[in-house]
Design an enzyme around this catalytic site. Structure first.
Site, PDB file in Angstrom:
ATOM      1  N   ASP A  25      54.156 -55.648 -17.339  1.00 34.44           N
ATOM      2  CA  ASP A  25      53.038 -55.994 -16.329  1.00 34.44           C
ATOM      3  C   ASP A  25      52.044 -55.124 -16.682  1.00 34.44           C
ATOM      4  O   ASP A  25      51.916 -54.043 -16.948  1.00 34.44           O
ATOM      5  CB  ASP A  25      53.593 -55.728 -14.859  1.00 34.44           C
ATOM      6  CG  ASP A  25      52.698 -56.535 -13.819  1.00 34.44           C
ATOM      7  OD1 ASP A  25      51.628 -57.308 -14.194  1.00 34.44           O
ATOM      8  OD2 ASP A  25      52.585 -56.170 -12.581  1.00 34.44           O
ATOM      9  N   HIS A  42      46.430 -59.295 -22.689  1.00 33.56           N
ATOM     10  CA  HIS A  42      47.425 -59.865 -23.234  1.00 33.56           C
ATOM     11  C   HIS A  42      47.440 -59.718 -24.949  1.00 33.56           C
ATOM     12  O   HIS A  42      48.676 -59.627 -25.526  1.00 33.56           O
ATOM     13  CB  HIS A  42      47.422 -61.565 -22.896  1.00 33.56           C
ATOM     14  CG  HIS A  42      47.751 -61.701 -21.713  1.00 33.56           C
ATOM     15  ND1 HIS A  42      48.510 -60.959 -20.642  1.00 33.56           N
ATOM     16  CD2 HIS A  42      46.759 -62.531 -20.770  1.00 33.56           C
ATOM     17  CE1 HIS A  42      48.278 -61.528 -19.371  1.00 33.56           C
ATOM     18  NE2 HIS A  42      47.419 -62.371 -19.421  1.00 33.56           N
ATOM     19  N   GLU A  72      56.403 -68.983 -12.240  1.00 35.85           N
ATOM     20  CA  GLU A  72      55.342 -68.801 -11.368  1.00 35.85           C
ATOM     21  C   GLU A  72      54.061 -68.738 -12.174  1.00 35.85           C
ATOM     22  O   GLU A  72      52.945 -68.754 -11.417  1.00 35.85           O
ATOM     23  CB  GLU A  72      55.758 -67.830 -10.380  1.00 35.85           C
ATOM     24  CG  GLU A  72      56.607 -68.136  -9.378  1.00 35.85           C
ATOM     25  CD  GLU A  72      58.076 -68.255  -9.895  1.00 35.85           C
ATOM     26  OE1 GLU A  72      58.903 -69.055  -9.627  1.00 35.85           O
ATOM     27  OE2 GLU A  72      58.388 -67.146 -10.617  1.00 35.85           O
ATOM     28  N   TRP A  74      52.490 -70.474 -14.231  1.00 32.03           N
ATOM     29  CA  TRP A  74      51.704 -71.671 -14.269  1.00 32.03           C
ATOM     30  C   TRP A  74      50.610 -71.858 -13.182  1.00 32.03           C
ATOM     31  O   TRP A  74      49.407 -72.412 -13.571  1.00 32.03           O
ATOM     32  CB  TRP A  74      52.555 -72.887 -14.340  1.00 32.03           C
ATOM     33  CG  TRP A  74      53.710 -73.218 -15.273  1.00 32.03           C
ATOM     34  CD1 TRP A  74      54.939 -72.706 -14.959  1.00 32.03           C
ATOM     35  CD2 TRP A  74      53.315 -73.361 -16.619  1.00 32.03           C
ATOM     36  NE1 TRP A  74      55.498 -73.114 -16.353  1.00 32.03           N
ATOM     37  CE2 TRP A  74      54.731 -73.370 -17.369  1.00 32.03           C
ATOM     38  CE3 TRP A  74      52.105 -73.877 -17.271  1.00 32.03           C
ATOM     39  CZ2 TRP A  74      54.786 -74.000 -18.600  1.00 32.03           C
ATOM     40  CZ3 TRP A  74      52.533 -74.218 -18.786  1.00 32.03           C
ATOM     41  CH2 TRP A  74      53.763 -74.156 -19.315  1.00 32.03           C
ATOM     42  N   LEU A 136      69.501 -56.065 -33.288  1.00 31.28           N
ATOM     43  CA  LEU A 136      69.138 -56.188 -32.010  1.00 31.28           C
ATOM     44  C   LEU A 136      68.863 -57.425 -31.643  1.00 31.28           C
ATOM     45  O   LEU A 136      68.383 -58.390 -32.592  1.00 31.28           O
ATOM     46  CB  LEU A 136      67.826 -55.363 -31.950  1.00 31.28           C
ATOM     47  CG  LEU A 136      66.770 -55.695 -30.619  1.00 31.28           C
ATOM     48  CD1 LEU A 136      67.537 -54.983 -29.376  1.00 31.28           C
ATOM     49  CD2 LEU A 136      65.547 -54.847 -30.823  1.00 31.28           C
ATOM     50  N   ARG A 193      59.695 -51.983 -15.369  1.00 37.55           N
ATOM     51  CA  ARG A 193      58.524 -52.615 -14.911  1.00 37.55           C
ATOM     52  C   ARG A 193      57.373 -51.764 -15.195  1.00 37.55           C
ATOM     53  O   ARG A 193      57.235 -50.588 -14.477  1.00 37.55           O
ATOM     54  CB  ARG A 193      58.589 -53.062 -13.545  1.00 37.55           C
ATOM     55  CG  ARG A 193      57.512 -53.974 -13.394  1.00 37.55           C
ATOM     56  CD  ARG A 193      57.207 -54.805 -12.042  1.00 37.55           C
ATOM     57  NE  ARG A 193      56.173 -55.684 -11.850  1.00 37.55           N
ATOM     58  CZ  ARG A 193      56.299 -56.893 -11.223  1.00 37.55           C
ATOM     59  NH1 ARG A 193      57.118 -57.198 -10.570  1.00 37.55           N
ATOM     60  NH2 ARG A 193      55.063 -57.419 -11.265  1.00 37.55           N
ATOM     61  N   ILE A 200      60.848 -57.220  -8.489  1.00 38.32           N
ATOM     62  CA  ILE A 200      61.802 -58.115  -9.511  1.00 38.32           C
ATOM     63  C   ILE A 200      61.192 -59.338 -10.133  1.00 38.32           C
ATOM     64  O   ILE A 200      61.356 -59.712 -11.040  1.00 38.32           O
ATOM     65  CB  ILE A 200      63.219 -58.206  -8.985  1.00 38.32           C
ATOM     66  CG1 ILE A 200      64.079 -57.152  -8.616  1.00 38.32           C
ATOM     67  CG2 ILE A 200      64.089 -58.829 -10.203  1.00 38.32           C
ATOM     68  CD1 ILE A 200      64.370 -56.049  -9.488  1.00 38.32           C
ATOM     69  N   SER A 201      60.244 -59.717  -9.106  1.00 35.40           N
ATOM     70  CA  SER A 201      59.520 -61.043  -9.426  1.00 35.40           C
ATOM     71  C   SER A 201      60.368 -62.154 -10.041  1.00 35.40           C
ATOM     72  O   SER A 201      60.034 -62.717 -11.148  1.00 35.40           O
ATOM     73  CB  SER A 201      58.288 -60.562 -10.524  1.00 35.40           C
ATOM     74  OG  SER A 201      57.442 -59.903  -9.890  1.00 35.40           O
TER      75      SER A 201
HETATM   76  C1  FPP Z   1      51.688 -59.496 -16.858  1.00 39.76           C
HETATM   77  O1  FPP Z   1      50.459 -58.753 -16.985  1.00 39.76           O
HETATM   78  C2  FPP Z   1      51.757 -60.095 -18.268  1.00 39.76           C
HETATM   79  C3  FPP Z   1      52.151 -61.398 -18.420  1.00 39.76           C
HETATM   80  C4  FPP Z   1      52.184 -62.617 -17.562  1.00 39.76           C
HETATM   81  C5  FPP Z   1      52.112 -62.044 -19.991  1.00 39.76           C
HETATM   82  C6  FPP Z   1      52.861 -61.002 -20.865  1.00 39.76           C
HETATM   83  C7  FPP Z   1      52.732 -61.495 -22.303  1.00 39.76           C
HETATM   84  C8  FPP Z   1      52.487 -60.894 -23.294  1.00 39.76           C
HETATM   85  C9  FPP Z   1      52.732 -59.112 -23.181  1.00 39.76           C
HETATM   86  C10 FPP Z   1      51.950 -61.044 -24.562  1.00 39.76           C
HETATM   87  C11 FPP Z   1      52.793 -62.235 -25.363  1.00 39.76           C
HETATM   88  C12 FPP Z   1      54.093 -61.639 -25.701  1.00 39.76           C
HETATM   89  C13 FPP Z   1      55.197 -62.146 -26.533  1.00 39.76           C
HETATM   90  C14 FPP Z   1      56.236 -61.997 -26.531  1.00 39.76           C
HETATM   91  C15 FPP Z   1      54.487 -63.180 -27.680  1.00 39.76           C
HETATM   92  P1  FPP Z   1      49.434 -59.408 -15.806  1.00 39.76           P
HETATM   93  O2  FPP Z   1      48.392 -60.461 -16.664  1.00 39.76           O
HETATM   94  O3  FPP Z   1      50.198 -59.816 -14.708  1.00 39.76           O
HETATM   95  O4  FPP Z   1      48.750 -58.183 -15.519  1.00 39.76           O
HETATM   96  P2  FPP Z   1      48.046 -57.528 -13.913  1.00 39.76           P
HETATM   97  O5  FPP Z   1      49.069 -57.323 -13.023  1.00 39.76           O
HETATM   98  O6  FPP Z   1      47.136 -56.221 -14.545  1.00 39.76           O
HETATM   99  O7  FPP Z   1      47.026 -58.784 -13.920  1.00 39.76           O
END
Ligand code: FPP
Length: 253
Positions: A25, A42, A72, A74, A136, A193, A200-201
């Site tokens: 996160d 990302h 969620e 989406w 792994l 996290r 835990i979301s």
């Molecule tokens: C949460 O941060 C992160 C995600 C919903 C996406 C996680 C994806 C990646 C790390 C990249 C792709 C991964 C792979 C395995 C190819 P957030 O957007 O909720 O951050 P915020 O809480 O600061 O808004």
């Protein structure tokens, strides 16, 4: 029964977690702080994935599970969802060779029926190409939700054993566990996290029953090998009682 169910038996544990599960996160906030679009977070998050896979491999972790996209997620703006999908595709295309070199087996869990055909084909191909690797096991949870997992497991169990529908008291934990999406892995020892939230979301809600929960303010794109070490050091200080008392544990050692 799945490997070492924490509610049916006391699992054996060591100083290094066998299975680490991470909610990655803080990508959006990392980017916003830098006046960048959330999607830039990302993209940087993928570099952190690479670092953490390597660090966990070197430290002898056997299973690493990353929450990449929840059921969620989406609900996010269409542009962000589409970038995340393209990022999965690009990462799968680019990184599979590196995973093989590192002895990493890739598995993807979640409701993949919602993804487009190209992504589904790439996922299958990457799983097949890494199927012989055993150092792994890297699991990416994509369109995954803990409640979805429990429901799909019940449906699958009932489809295989329709007699249970009229005799629900015959159903127990051990019968359900083989149908859960991660039946191939022991339950996580350590959950991490990043990003400062303490939730835990709807991640592996069944499997986290006795997992040690570690929260850090570090945003995911900033997460490095030394942050893994800090989490593992914290983990080593935990007393894993699995329902027993401290006195019982002391008596065993
Ligand atoms: C949460 O941060 C992160 C995600 C919903 C996406 C996680 C994806 C990646 C790390 C990249 C792709 C991964 C792979 C395995 C190819 P957030 O957007 O909720 O951050 P915020 O809480 O600061 O808004």
């Amino acid at each position: 029964m799945s490997q070492s169910s924490s509610t049916l038996a006391v699992p054996t544990t060591g100083p290094t977690p066998r299975h680490v599960a991470i909610i990655m996160d803080g990508n959006g906030r990392w980017a916003t702080q830098r006046h960048l679009p959330r999607t830039a977070g990302h993209i940087r998050g993928v570099q952190a994935v690479r670092r953490v896979v390597e660090a966990c491999g070197r430290r002898g972790v056997e299973y690493l599970t990353l929450f990449a996209f929840s059921s969620e997620n989406w609900r996010r703006p269409a542009q962000e969802v589409s970038l995340l999908m393209r990022l999965f595709v690009r990462t799968l295309e680019k990184e599979v060779g590196r995973l093989v070199e590192q002895g990493v087996r890739l598995r993807v869990v979640g409701d993949l029926s919602a993804f487009d055909e190209k992504l589904r084909r790439l996922i299958l191909a990457a799983e097949e190409r890494t199927a012989d690797q055993s150092a792994l096991t890297l699991t990416i949870a994509a369109n995954y939700g803990g409640r979805w997992d429990i429901l799909q497991a019940i449906r699958a169990l009932w489809a295989a054993h329709p007699e249970l529908i009229s005799q629900p008291d015959k159903m127990d934990e051990a019968m359900l566990e083989p149908w859960l999406a991660m039946a191939y892995a022991p339950e996580p020892d350590l959950f991490i996290r990043t990003g400062g939230e303490q939730r835990i979301s709807n991640f592996l809600i069944w499997q986290l029953a006795y997992t040690e929960l570690y929260f850090t303010d570090c945003y995911w794109p900033d997460f490095k090998a030394q942050d893994i070490d800090a989490a593992f050091a914290w983990y080593r200080g935990r007393e894993r009682r699995f329902g027993r008392t401290s006195a019982q544990l002391a008596a065993r050692s």
